[in-house]
Design a protein around this motif. Structure first.
Motif, PDB file in Angstrom:
ATOM      1  N   PRO A  33     106.510 132.396 -37.552  1.00 15.69           N
ATOM      2  CA  PRO A  33     106.833 131.304 -36.622  1.00 15.69           C
ATOM      3  C   PRO A  33     106.501 129.949 -37.227  1.00 15.69           C
ATOM      4  CG  PRO A  33     105.808 133.116 -35.446  1.00 15.69           C
ATOM      5  CD  PRO A  33     105.705 133.452 -36.907  1.00 15.69           C
ATOM      6  N   GLY A  34     107.419 129.011 -37.062  1.00 18.65           N
ATOM      7  CA  GLY A  34     107.249 127.687 -37.629  1.00 18.65           C
ATOM      8  C   GLY A  34     107.977 127.484 -38.935  1.00 18.65           C
ATOM      9  N   ALA A  35     108.366 128.578 -39.605  1.00 16.35           N
ATOM     10  CA  ALA A  35     109.085 128.459 -40.871  1.00 16.35           C
ATOM     11  C   ALA A  35     110.462 127.859 -40.643  1.00 16.35           C
ATOM     12  CB  ALA A  35     109.212 129.828 -41.536  1.00 16.35           C
ATOM     13  N   VAL A  36     110.829 126.927 -41.511  1.00 14.71           N
ATOM     14  CA  VAL A  36     112.148 126.295 -41.444  1.00 14.71           C
ATOM     15  C   VAL A  36     112.973 126.826 -42.610  1.00 14.71           C
ATOM     16  CG1 VAL A  36     113.423 124.124 -41.447  1.00 14.71           C
ATOM     17  CG2 VAL A  36     111.143 124.232 -40.414  1.00 14.71           C
ATOM     18  N   LEU A  37     114.113 127.426 -42.282  1.00 15.33           N
ATOM     19  CA  LEU A  37     114.914 128.109 -43.292  1.00 15.33           C
ATOM     20  C   LEU A  37     116.311 127.513 -43.378  1.00 15.33           C
ATOM     21  CD1 LEU A  37     113.902 131.733 -42.278  1.00 15.33           C
ATOM     22  CD2 LEU A  37     113.011 130.442 -44.230  1.00 15.33           C
ATOM     23  N   ALA A  38     116.788 127.367 -44.604  1.00 12.21           N
ATOM     24  CA  ALA A  38     118.185 127.005 -44.815  1.00 12.21           C
ATOM     25  C   ALA A  38     119.044 128.234 -44.530  1.00 12.21           C
ATOM     26  CB  ALA A  38     118.388 126.519 -46.246  1.00 12.21           C
ATOM     27  N   THR A  39     120.336 128.043 -44.430  1.00  5.13           N
ATOM     28  CA  THR A  39     121.227 129.149 -44.072  1.00  5.13           C
ATOM     29  C   THR A  39     122.468 129.162 -44.953  1.00  5.13           C
ATOM     30  OG1 THR A  39     122.378 127.802 -42.426  1.00  5.13           O
ATOM     31  CG2 THR A  39     120.506 129.118 -41.651  1.00  5.13           C
ATOM     32  N   ASP A  40     123.090 130.298 -45.000  1.00  5.00           N
ATOM     33  CA  ASP A  40     124.409 130.467 -45.605  1.00  5.00           C
ATOM     34  C   ASP A  40     125.240 131.242 -44.598  1.00  5.00           C
ATOM     35  OD1 ASP A  40     126.641 130.803 -47.136  1.00  5.00           O
ATOM     36  OD2 ASP A  40     125.699 132.111 -48.633  1.00  5.00           O
ATOM     37  N   PRO A  41     126.223 130.591 -43.947  1.00  6.48           N
ATOM     38  CA  PRO A  41     126.737 129.259 -44.229  1.00  6.48           C
ATOM     39  C   PRO A  41     125.773 128.151 -43.801  1.00  6.48           C
ATOM     40  CG  PRO A  41     127.769 130.149 -42.267  1.00  6.48           C
ATOM     41  CD  PRO A  41     126.949 131.261 -42.836  1.00  6.48           C
ATOM     42  N   ALA A  42     125.850 127.021 -44.525  1.00  7.27           N
ATOM     43  CA  ALA A  42     124.931 125.917 -44.272  1.00  7.27           C
ATOM     44  C   ALA A  42     125.104 125.326 -42.882  1.00  7.27           C
ATOM     45  CB  ALA A  42     125.139 124.830 -45.335  1.00  7.27           C
ATOM     46  N   SER A  43     126.304 125.468 -42.319  1.00  5.18           N
ATOM     47  CA  SER A  43     126.578 124.892 -41.001  1.00  5.18           C
ATOM     48  C   SER A  43     125.770 125.540 -39.895  1.00  5.18           C
ATOM     49  CB  SER A  43     128.077 125.014 -40.683  1.00  5.18           C
ATOM     50  OG  SER A  43     128.485 126.374 -40.716  1.00  5.18           O
ATOM     51  N   ALA A  44     125.223 126.745 -40.135  1.00  7.15           N
ATOM     52  CA  ALA A  44     124.446 127.454 -39.113  1.00  7.15           C
ATOM     53  C   ALA A  44     123.007 126.957 -39.035  1.00  7.15           C
ATOM     54  CB  ALA A  44     124.459 128.950 -39.384  1.00  7.15           C
ATOM     55  N   GLY A  45     122.566 126.185 -39.998  1.00 10.15           N
ATOM     56  CA  GLY A  45     121.159 125.795 -40.036  1.00 10.15           C
ATOM     57  C   GLY A  45     120.964 124.317 -40.275  1.00 10.15           C
ATOM     58  N   PRO A  46     119.730 123.958 -40.592  1.00  7.74           N
ATOM     59  CA  PRO A  46     118.578 124.845 -40.801  1.00  7.74           C
ATOM     60  C   PRO A  46     118.077 125.432 -39.481  1.00  7.74           C
ATOM     61  CG  PRO A  46     117.882 122.564 -40.928  1.00  7.74           C
ATOM     62  CD  PRO A  46     119.366 122.538 -40.827  1.00  7.74           C
ATOM     63  N   LEU A  47     117.369 126.562 -39.611  1.00  8.20           N
ATOM     64  CA  LEU A  47     116.839 127.244 -38.439  1.00  8.20           C
ATOM     65  C   LEU A  47     115.319 127.295 -38.515  1.00  8.20           C
ATOM     66  CD1 LEU A  47     119.323 130.255 -38.219  1.00  8.20           C
ATOM     67  CD2 LEU A  47     119.257 128.255 -36.707  1.00  8.20           C
ATOM     68  N   THR A  48     114.685 127.006 -37.389  1.00  7.88           N
ATOM     69  CA  THR A  48     113.221 127.075 -37.299  1.00  7.88           C
ATOM     70  C   THR A  48     112.844 128.296 -36.475  1.00  7.88           C
ATOM     71  OG1 THR A  48     113.005 124.669 -37.406  1.00  7.88           O
ATOM     72  CG2 THR A  48     111.127 125.907 -36.544  1.00  7.88           C
ATOM     73  N   ILE A  49     112.015 129.159 -37.033  1.00  9.62           N
ATOM     74  CA  ILE A  49     111.607 130.373 -36.331  1.00  9.62           C
ATOM     75  C   ILE A  49     110.633 130.022 -35.216  1.00  9.62           C
ATOM     76  CG2 ILE A  49     110.435 132.600 -36.543  1.00  9.62           C
ATOM     77  CD1 ILE A  49     111.416 132.728 -39.419  1.00  9.62           C
ATOM     78  N   ALA A  50     110.983 130.429 -33.996  1.00  8.37           N
ATOM     79  CA  ALA A  50     110.121 130.170 -32.839  1.00  8.37           C
ATOM     80  C   ALA A  50     109.156 131.325 -32.606  1.00  8.37           C
ATOM     81  CB  ALA A  50     110.969 129.931 -31.590  1.00  8.37           C
ATOM     82  N   THR A  51     109.671 132.550 -32.631  1.00  7.42           N
ATOM     83  CA  THR A  51     108.826 133.726 -32.421  1.00  7.42           C
ATOM     84  C   THR A  51     109.317 134.867 -33.295  1.00  7.42           C
ATOM     85  OG1 THR A  51     110.189 134.619 -30.615  1.00  7.42           O
ATOM     86  CG2 THR A  51     108.395 133.112 -30.007  1.00  7.42           C
ATOM     87  N   GLY A  52     108.434 135.813 -33.545  1.00  7.30           N
ATOM     88  CA  GLY A  52     108.793 137.017 -34.283  1.00  7.30           C
ATOM     89  C   GLY A  52     107.980 138.195 -33.781  1.00  7.30           C
ATOM     90  N   ARG A  53     108.600 139.347 -33.714  1.00 10.33           N
ATOM     91  CA  ARG A  53     107.886 140.556 -33.299  1.00 10.33           C
ATOM     92  C   ARG A  53     108.619 141.770 -33.837  1.00 10.33           C
ATOM     93  NH1 ARG A  53     109.910 143.075 -28.372  1.00 10.33           N
ATOM     94  NH2 ARG A  53     111.798 142.027 -27.636  1.00 10.33           N
ATOM     95  N   VAL A  54     107.902 142.882 -33.927  1.00  7.15           N
ATOM     96  CA  VAL A  54     108.494 144.129 -34.395  1.00  7.15           C
ATOM     97  C   VAL A  54     108.795 145.007 -33.190  1.00  7.15           C
ATOM     98  CG1 VAL A  54     108.143 146.216 -35.756  1.00  7.15           C
ATOM     99  CG2 VAL A  54     107.293 144.019 -36.607  1.00  7.15           C
ATOM    100  N   HIS A  55     110.010 145.512 -33.122  1.00  9.30           N
ATOM    101  CA  HIS A  55     110.436 146.377 -32.020  1.00  9.30           C
ATOM    102  C   HIS A  55     111.174 147.575 -32.602  1.00  9.30           C
ATOM    103  CE1 HIS A  55     111.933 147.602 -28.087  1.00  9.30           C
ATOM    104  NE2 HIS A  55     113.159 147.656 -28.598  1.00  9.30           N
TER     105      HIS A  55
END
Length: 205
Positions: A33-55
């Protein structure tokens, strides 16, 4: 340097979560959480992770600004890309980032050239080197201690001790068919038929 660390899969639920196909040995660092990631395609990002969990054994992420299933589904198949220092090394001993291994020359312990690593395939049980041979064909070499006996980044080479059949299977097949053909009246016909080093049992880092 930019590295692909995950691929977004299907939407999960109705609150914007997505499944991800992890492509890093350090998801707790790269996909926190908090990581800012670039994307491919670039138009989708950048994306910042709000939460993460294993399910059910799958990592689920939710991104800031992605609040419903439709928005999550729109991100499907997007690659998540992290920026890392090219000099950065993994914390564990005998661990390597993919970019450190790509393009290494692969040789046997007696110096015989096998080929060049073109890709690292991350499987649940182990990683595989995808090696392009001089003739353009490919061979997959498990990245396990029993087979990959040395990685020399300065010399840009990986040393292997391949078990019988791993890299010479085509030669063995041809030889077997030739011998079989010798028993018949006519000549025989020849047909030519993918990290951290792990122990043979395999464990993903």
């Amino acid at each position: 340097m930019q590295l692909v660390v995950a691929r977004i899969g299907r939407a999960h639920g109705i609150k914007g979560e997505v499944t991800v196909e992890v492509r890093t040995d350090e998801p707790e660092l790269r996909l926190a959480p908090g990581a800012v990631l670039a994307t491919d395609p670039a138009s989708a990002g950048p994306l910042t992770i709000a939460t993460g969990r294993v399910h059910s054994g799958r990592l689920l992420l939710r991104f800031e600004g992605v609040a419903d299933r439709n928005a999550a589904e729109a991100l499907r198949n997007t690659l998540l890309i992290a920026e890392i220092d090219p000099e950065e090394l993994p914390e564990g001993e005998d661990e390597y980032y993919d970019h450190q291994l790509i393009d290494l020359d692969v040789v046997t312990e007696d110096g015989t050239e096998v080929g060049r690593i073109t890709e690292i395939s991350h499987l649940p049980s182990q990683d595989l080197f995808i090696v392009e041979r001089p003739d353009g064909s490919e061979v997959m070499i498990p990245f396990v201690e029993e087979i990959v006996t040395g990685i020399d980044l300065e010399e840009q080479k990986a040393v292997i001790a391949p078990p019988p059949g791993l890299i010479d299977d085509r030669a063995e097949i041809a030889s077997a068919r030739e011998e079989s053909g010798a028993d018949r009246e006519g000549p025989g016909a020849d047909r030519e038929e993918p990290a951290e080093a792990r122990e043979e049992s395999g464990e993903e880092s």
